[in-house]
Design a protein around this motif. Structure first.
Motif, PDB file in Angstrom:
ATOM      1  N   ALA A   1      38.427   1.980   6.583  1.00 33.69           N
ATOM      2  CA  ALA A   1      37.560   0.813   6.556  1.00 33.69           C
ATOM      3  C   ALA A   1      36.744   0.746   7.836  1.00 33.69           C
ATOM      4  N   ASN A   2      35.461   0.557   7.706  1.00 31.61           N
ATOM      5  CA  ASN A   2      34.574   0.500   8.866  1.00 31.61           C
ATOM      6  C   ASN A   2      33.441  -0.465   8.545  1.00 31.61           C
ATOM      7  N   ILE A   3      33.352  -1.539   9.308  1.00 29.61           N
ATOM      8  CA  ILE A   3      32.347  -2.555   9.031  1.00 29.61           C
ATOM      9  C   ILE A   3      30.938  -2.025   9.265  1.00 29.61           C
ATOM     10  N   ASP A   4      30.781  -1.052  10.184  1.00 33.52           N
ATOM     11  CA  ASP A   4      29.458  -0.463  10.428  1.00 33.52           C
ATOM     12  C   ASP A   4      28.974   0.308   9.199  1.00 33.52           C
ATOM     13  N   ASP A   5      29.899   0.949   8.483  1.00 33.39           N
ATOM     14  CA  ASP A   5      29.523   1.666   7.260  1.00 33.39           C
ATOM     15  C   ASP A   5      28.957   0.698   6.219  1.00 33.39           C
ATOM     16  N   VAL A   6      29.554  -0.488   6.143  1.00 34.07           N
ATOM     17  CA  VAL A   6      29.077  -1.493   5.186  1.00 34.07           C
ATOM     18  C   VAL A   6      27.659  -1.913   5.525  1.00 34.07           C
ATOM     19  N   ALA A   7      27.403  -2.164   6.809  1.00 32.19           N
ATOM     20  CA  ALA A   7      26.063  -2.573   7.232  1.00 32.19           C
ATOM     21  C   ALA A   7      25.041  -1.479   6.947  1.00 32.19           C
ATOM     22  N   GLN A   8      25.411  -0.222   7.207  1.00 32.26           N
ATOM     23  CA  GLN A   8      24.494   0.889   6.957  1.00 32.26           C
ATOM     24  C   GLN A   8      24.229   1.063   5.465  1.00 32.26           C
ATOM     25  N   THR A   9      25.278   0.873   4.659  1.00 33.59           N
ATOM     26  CA  THR A   9      25.109   1.004   3.209  1.00 33.59           C
ATOM     27  C   THR A   9      24.191  -0.063   2.672  1.00 33.59           C
ATOM     28  N   LEU A  10      24.368  -1.300   3.130  1.00 34.40           N
ATOM     29  CA  LEU A  10      23.502  -2.385   2.675  1.00 34.40           C
ATOM     30  C   LEU A  10      22.059  -2.125   3.096  1.00 34.40           C
ATOM     31  N   ALA A  11      21.867  -1.608   4.314  1.00 28.27           N
ATOM     32  CA  ALA A  11      20.518  -1.263   4.770  1.00 28.27           C
ATOM     33  C   ALA A  11      19.906  -0.179   3.885  1.00 28.27           C
ATOM     34  N   GLU A  12      20.738   0.773   3.439  1.00 23.08           N
ATOM     35  CA  GLU A  12      20.237   1.828   2.546  1.00 23.08           C
ATOM     36  C   GLU A  12      19.816   1.235   1.201  1.00 23.08           C
ATOM     37  N   TYR A  13      20.594   0.285   0.671  1.00 24.89           N
ATOM     38  CA  TYR A  13      20.229  -0.383  -0.573  1.00 24.89           C
ATOM     39  C   TYR A  13      18.868  -1.068  -0.426  1.00 24.89           C
ATOM     40  N   GLU A  14      18.682  -1.755   0.697  1.00 25.36           N
ATOM     41  CA  GLU A  14      17.415  -2.447   0.931  1.00 25.36           C
ATOM     42  C   GLU A  14      16.267  -1.445   1.033  1.00 25.36           C
ATOM     43  N   ARG A  15      16.529  -0.305   1.675  1.00 30.15           N
ATOM     44  CA  ARG A  15      15.490   0.732   1.787  1.00 30.15           C
ATOM     45  C   ARG A  15      15.112   1.277   0.414  1.00 30.15           C
ATOM     46  N   LEU A  16      16.106   1.526  -0.431  1.00 26.85           N
ATOM     47  CA  LEU A  16      15.824   2.013  -1.780  1.00 26.85           C
ATOM     48  C   LEU A  16      15.052   0.977  -2.589  1.00 26.85           C
ATOM     49  N   ALA A  17      15.382  -0.287  -2.383  1.00 27.06           N
ATOM     50  CA  ALA A  17      14.690  -1.353  -3.113  1.00 27.06           C
ATOM     51  C   ALA A  17      13.229  -1.441  -2.695  1.00 27.06           C
ATOM     52  N   THR A  18      12.959  -1.438  -1.389  1.00 27.65           N
ATOM     53  CA  THR A  18      11.575  -1.515  -0.928  1.00 27.65           C
ATOM     54  C   THR A  18      10.807  -0.246  -1.271  1.00 27.65           C
ATOM     55  N   GLY A  19      11.536   0.871  -1.443  1.00 25.55           N
ATOM     56  CA  GLY A  19      10.889   2.128  -1.803  1.00 25.55           C
ATOM     57  C   GLY A  19      10.258   2.108  -3.185  1.00 25.55           C
TER      58      GLY A  19
END
Length: 226
Positions: free
Chosen positions: A4-22
């Motif tokens: 478990a790593n909270i930084d991984d969660v933040a990075q994953t959510l940022a990736e979701y947002e990037r895919l959405a804006t893409g």
């Protein structure tokens, strides 16, 4: 086994947002709200007990997509992730809800991917229905049999009253809702017909001579001229 790593969660959510804006769409993620009773909602959870529900919302251009997720049905199976969720429910449960709503609104870009803190999987509805005790309400069959959003909402309400909503059933209801929502956008309204165009009055001069004579006689009675 993942760590478990909270930084991984933040990075994953940022990736979701990037895919959405893409996709080229305008993306607006509204603050996730938390509740213990589905009545009072808060953007930050600081109570001793974890929140029971989360409400996530995102705009894709001008279209709003919403998701309600249940803590008890979303809590990870892996112990390290469970401990992290309990310690930071606003960030971890909130990120789960945000990913869930982004997947629904931008399925064409994100797909149905699952992250390390999403350990649950849904068996085939047929296997779940077969496992129901004899005489039980076949909720999966009722969900699959719903042909409109209104019918599905009615089944959902009955299942909640009966305390029959499990994670697999909720996932199936969400999937069925997506199917019905897609049908509503893509199915032409064949039953709707355009209003009939008023029929123009047909010209009278082509009619047989006896008809013209009748009209002239009627005109003379009225004192008119033909």
């Amino acid at each position: 086994m993942s760590t478990a790593n909270i930084d991984d969660v933040a990075q994953t959510l940022a990736e979701y947002e990037r895919l959405a804006t893409g996709t080229g769409a305008t993306v607006q993620i509204l603050p996730t709200l938390f509740s213990a009773d589905l009545e009072t909602w808060r953007p930050v959870w600081d109570a001793d007990e974890p929140p029971a529900y989360a409400h996530a919302r995102v705009y894709r251009d001008d279209v709003l997509t919403e998701r309600y997720v249940v803590w008890a049905e979303s809590l990870p199976a892996e112990e390290s992730w469970r401990a992290l969720w309990i310690a930071k429910p606003t960030k971890l449960f909130g990120a789960y809800a945000d990913r869930s709503v982004l997947r629904r609104a931008f399925r064409d870009a994100i797909g149905d991917r699952r992250e390390p803190d999403e350990q649950h999987s849904m068996p085939a509805p047929s296997a779940l229905a077969a496992a129901e005790p004899e005489g039980a309400v076949h909720w999966f069959a009722r969900v699959d049999g719903a042909t409109t959003i209104e019918e599905l909402n009615a089944v959902r309400a009955e299942a909640r009253l009966a305390r029959a909503v499990t994670l697999p059933l909720k996932q199936r209801m969400d999937a069925r809702r997506d199917e019905l929502s897609g049908d509503a956008w893509t199915t032409p309204a064949a039953h709707e017909q355009a209003p009939a165009t008023p029929k123009r009055r047909e010209p009278q001069d082509y009619r047989p001579s006896e008809n013209r004579a009748t009209r002239r006689k009627a005109a003379r009675k009225k004192g008119g001229r033909r």
